[in-house]
Design a protein around this motif. Sequence first.
Motif, PDB file in Angstrom:
ATOM      1  N   PRO A 174      -4.168  -3.098   3.902  1.00  0.00           N
ATOM      2  CA  PRO A 174      -5.276  -3.563   3.063  1.00  0.00           C
ATOM      3  C   PRO A 174      -5.486  -2.654   1.848  1.00  0.00           C
ATOM      4  N   ILE A 181      -8.063  -1.569   0.556  1.00  0.00           N
ATOM      5  CA  ILE A 181      -9.077  -0.546   0.769  1.00  0.00           C
ATOM      6  C   ILE A 181      -8.463   0.684   1.439  1.00  0.00           C
ATOM      7  N   VAL A 182      -7.508   0.472   2.345  1.00  0.00           N
ATOM      8  CA  VAL A 182      -6.856   1.603   3.012  1.00  0.00           C
ATOM      9  C   VAL A 182      -5.951   2.343   2.005  1.00  0.00           C
ATOM     10  N   ILE A 191      -8.354   4.490  -0.036  1.00  0.00           N
ATOM     11  CA  ILE A 191      -8.806   5.663   0.720  1.00  0.00           C
ATOM     12  C   ILE A 191      -7.686   6.694   0.847  1.00  0.00           C
ATOM     13  N   ALA A 192      -6.496   6.202   1.249  1.00  0.00           N
ATOM     14  CA  ALA A 192      -5.378   7.111   1.483  1.00  0.00           C
ATOM     15  C   ALA A 192      -5.014   7.840   0.200  1.00  0.00           C
ATOM     16  N   THR A 193      -4.975   7.104  -0.929  1.00  0.00           N
ATOM     17  CA  THR A 193      -4.635   7.744  -2.195  1.00  0.00           C
ATOM     18  C   THR A 193      -5.682   8.793  -2.544  1.00  0.00           C
ATOM     19  N   LEU A 194      -6.957   8.445  -2.346  1.00  0.00           N
ATOM     20  CA  LEU A 194      -8.027   9.389  -2.648  1.00  0.00           C
ATOM     21  C   LEU A 194      -7.865  10.688  -1.864  1.00  0.00           C
ATOM     22  N   ILE A 195      -7.855  10.588  -0.526  1.00  0.00           N
ATOM     23  CA  ILE A 195      -7.866  11.835   0.237  1.00  0.00           C
ATOM     24  C   ILE A 195      -6.499  12.510   0.188  1.00  0.00           C
ATOM     25  N   GLY A 196      -5.428  11.717   0.075  1.00  0.00           N
ATOM     26  CA  GLY A 196      -4.098  12.309  -0.046  1.00  0.00           C
ATOM     27  C   GLY A 196      -3.982  13.129  -1.319  1.00  0.00           C
ATOM     28  N   LEU A 197      -4.343  12.531  -2.461  1.00  0.00           N
ATOM     29  CA  LEU A 197      -4.199  13.244  -3.730  1.00  0.00           C
ATOM     30  C   LEU A 197      -5.161  14.422  -3.823  1.00  0.00           C
ATOM     31  N   ILE A 235     -11.084  -2.598  -5.780  1.00  0.00           N
ATOM     32  CA  ILE A 235     -11.212  -1.719  -4.620  1.00  0.00           C
ATOM     33  C   ILE A 235     -10.424  -0.416  -4.770  1.00  0.00           C
ATOM     34  N   PHE A 281     -12.152   1.743  -7.362  1.00  0.00           N
ATOM     35  CA  PHE A 281     -13.417   2.250  -6.834  1.00  0.00           C
ATOM     36  C   PHE A 281     -13.225   3.621  -6.173  1.00  0.00           C
ATOM     37  N   PHE A 282     -12.094   3.787  -5.476  1.00  0.00           N
ATOM     38  CA  PHE A 282     -11.830   5.042  -4.783  1.00  0.00           C
ATOM     39  C   PHE A 282     -11.097   6.048  -5.653  1.00  0.00           C
ATOM     40  N   PRO A 340       0.085   9.896   1.394  1.00  0.00           N
ATOM     41  CA  PRO A 340      -1.328   9.561   1.640  1.00  0.00           C
ATOM     42  C   PRO A 340      -1.591   8.971   3.025  1.00  0.00           C
ATOM     43  N   LEU A 341      -0.720   8.065   3.488  1.00  0.00           N
ATOM     44  CA  LEU A 341      -0.966   7.470   4.805  1.00  0.00           C
ATOM     45  C   LEU A 341      -0.847   8.521   5.902  1.00  0.00           C
ATOM     46  N   VAL A 366      -1.581  11.687   5.511  1.00  0.00           N
ATOM     47  CA  VAL A 366      -2.809  12.480   5.439  1.00  0.00           C
ATOM     48  C   VAL A 366      -3.942  11.780   6.197  1.00  0.00           C
ATOM     49  N   VAL A 367      -4.065  10.463   6.033  1.00  0.00           N
ATOM     50  CA  VAL A 367      -5.102   9.718   6.760  1.00  0.00           C
ATOM     51  C   VAL A 367      -4.918   9.881   8.264  1.00  0.00           C
ATOM     52  N   PHE A 406      -5.781  13.503   9.270  1.00  0.00           N
ATOM     53  CA  PHE A 406      -7.232  13.753   9.176  1.00  0.00           C
ATOM     54  C   PHE A 406      -8.003  13.072  10.303  1.00  0.00           C
ATOM     55  N   GLY A 464      -9.333  -6.516   5.849  1.00  0.00           N
ATOM     56  CA  GLY A 464      -9.648  -5.378   4.977  1.00  0.00           C
ATOM     57  C   GLY A 464     -10.664  -5.716   3.899  1.00  0.00           C
ATOM     58  N   LEU A 476     -17.392   7.271   0.470  1.00  0.00           N
ATOM     59  CA  LEU A 476     -18.048   7.505  -0.812  1.00  0.00           C
ATOM     60  C   LEU A 476     -19.500   7.928  -0.687  1.00  0.00           C
ATOM     61  N   TRP A 485     -14.764  12.355   5.968  1.00  0.00           N
ATOM     62  CA  TRP A 485     -13.359  11.960   5.854  1.00  0.00           C
ATOM     63  C   TRP A 485     -12.665  11.827   7.205  1.00  0.00           C
TER      64      TRP A 485
END
Lengths: 272, 283
Positions: free
Chosen positions: A101, A103-104, A107-113, A214, A217-218, B25-26, B28-29, B32, B215, B240, B245
Amino acid sequence: MRFYALSVYLFLYIPIGVIALFSFNAGRNASQLQGLSTKWYGVALSNPFVMDALKTSLTVALTAAFLATAFGTMAAVALQGIHGPVRKAFDLLIYVAVMIPGIVIGIATLIGLVTVFDQLNPLLATIWPGGATPPKLQMGMGSLIAAHTMFLMALVIIIVRARLAGMDRALTEASSDLYATPFGTFRQVTLPLIFPAVLAGFLLSFTFSFDDFIIAFFVAGSETTLPVYVFSSIRRGVTPEINAIGTMVLAVSLILLFAAQILLRRGARPTR
Amino acid sequence: MSIRTRNWLLLAPAGTLFLALLIVPLTVVLVFSFGERAPAGGVVPAFTLEQYANLPARWTAFKNTLTLAPIGTLAALLIAYPLAYFLAVRADPKWKTILLVLVIVPFWTSILIRSYAWIFLLGGRGLPALLEWIGIDGVRLINTPFAVLVGIIYGYLPLMVFPIYVSLDRLDKRLLEASSDLGAPPWRTFLQVTLPLSVPGIATGCMLVFILLMGEFLIPAMLGGGKVFFVGNALVDLFLQSRNWAYGSAVAVALVVIMLITVTIYMRLLNRLGARRDDVAIM
């Protein structure tokens, strides 16, 4: 049956039509039509926040669509001639990029980067020569372009590949039998044949990026794209100005989409 | 330059992008989601299942998603099928392409603006005002599950129509003639010939819509008014607003896992029914 079809089309287009109609409202009340005028378009286009957001959206969409089309087409052409684990890995990644999705992905790009940047920034500061302030990596237009490019590239690969699969292999073989270099074959045979798909991929990528809410937004950091601006304005209340912006956004994507559809349909005819 | 080197060079940018913006990134998710929340808002690396144990705290979001996503998919199917049938079997071939393009195009326009249109239509001065005019008072539509459902159907109808259209269009029309020549009434031809042969399209359409709905964030955010929220809305809140996290990552992983499990069960079921799935590109 005809009547049913007509009513579904009305269901699909009445909401769009209502927004467009009310964007020409002369009054300041969003939901009461008081004569027609284009004044809210003027208001929207002279609002510096709207213009800034529009500029950001256009920059992101153009850059991401261009990069995604270039990298995606390159990858699609290469994958055509590859089998084995590399091909399988790419197939899986394309599938994951499209299935996960939005949204995932956001999120992943946000916290990963952010995590990677937190590691890299001190490193950059220590290796940066001559006491000058090193550039600070942070979320913003760059990260948004990168995230869009990754997702859209997967989309372009799928579109271009479908076109490559429908192509007659004998044509490229004939070209190399006639002593064309691989690049010559690509430029003079393959590219003209897949060009409608490449262009359609570009147009779809542009509209997707321009309309995306979406992921932006992140990932957009302190930057505001047009959809993010519209979303936060709607939360403050419905105004005729948003109707005008919305109508313009819809008009841009409708024009590009009809173009993409015509190209894809023309391109889908057999080439033999 | 050998063909091998050329292929590697062509794949290099795509590979790098996938690595930096998808795989890392995936991962990291995932990492975390096993961590602990740091006081400052980040994540303390750890290996704990605490976040997963806390998932029931967001049960309502999962429940809403897992009820409204299937209901929305089914409703979209029921509305889409007759239209797809009309386009594939009944419509004048001269108009077919343009009619089809008219269905697909809205899907690719801004879902934000299209949902916004329904705030307008379902809000106090839209449909409720119209209903009041014909004598039905006090109807509240906006910020209800119904509004979210309308938004879902509106948003994803094109995605359902297209694959069904493709499988019906591909269907050999002589089969329908044969069936009626052999004396079958139209409803029987439909139930025993048309419908079974369009199962691959139905399967693809339902899967696409269901996956996207899992999603979803915008439609419930715009039309549910904070009362009807999906997992997507919980995720926005966690990342947000409350900046948790570790827990947010666990919710995201749970969402993807539930999605994968449902899709796998669904495909198994279809395979057992002996149905082929049509892969069509909705472009």
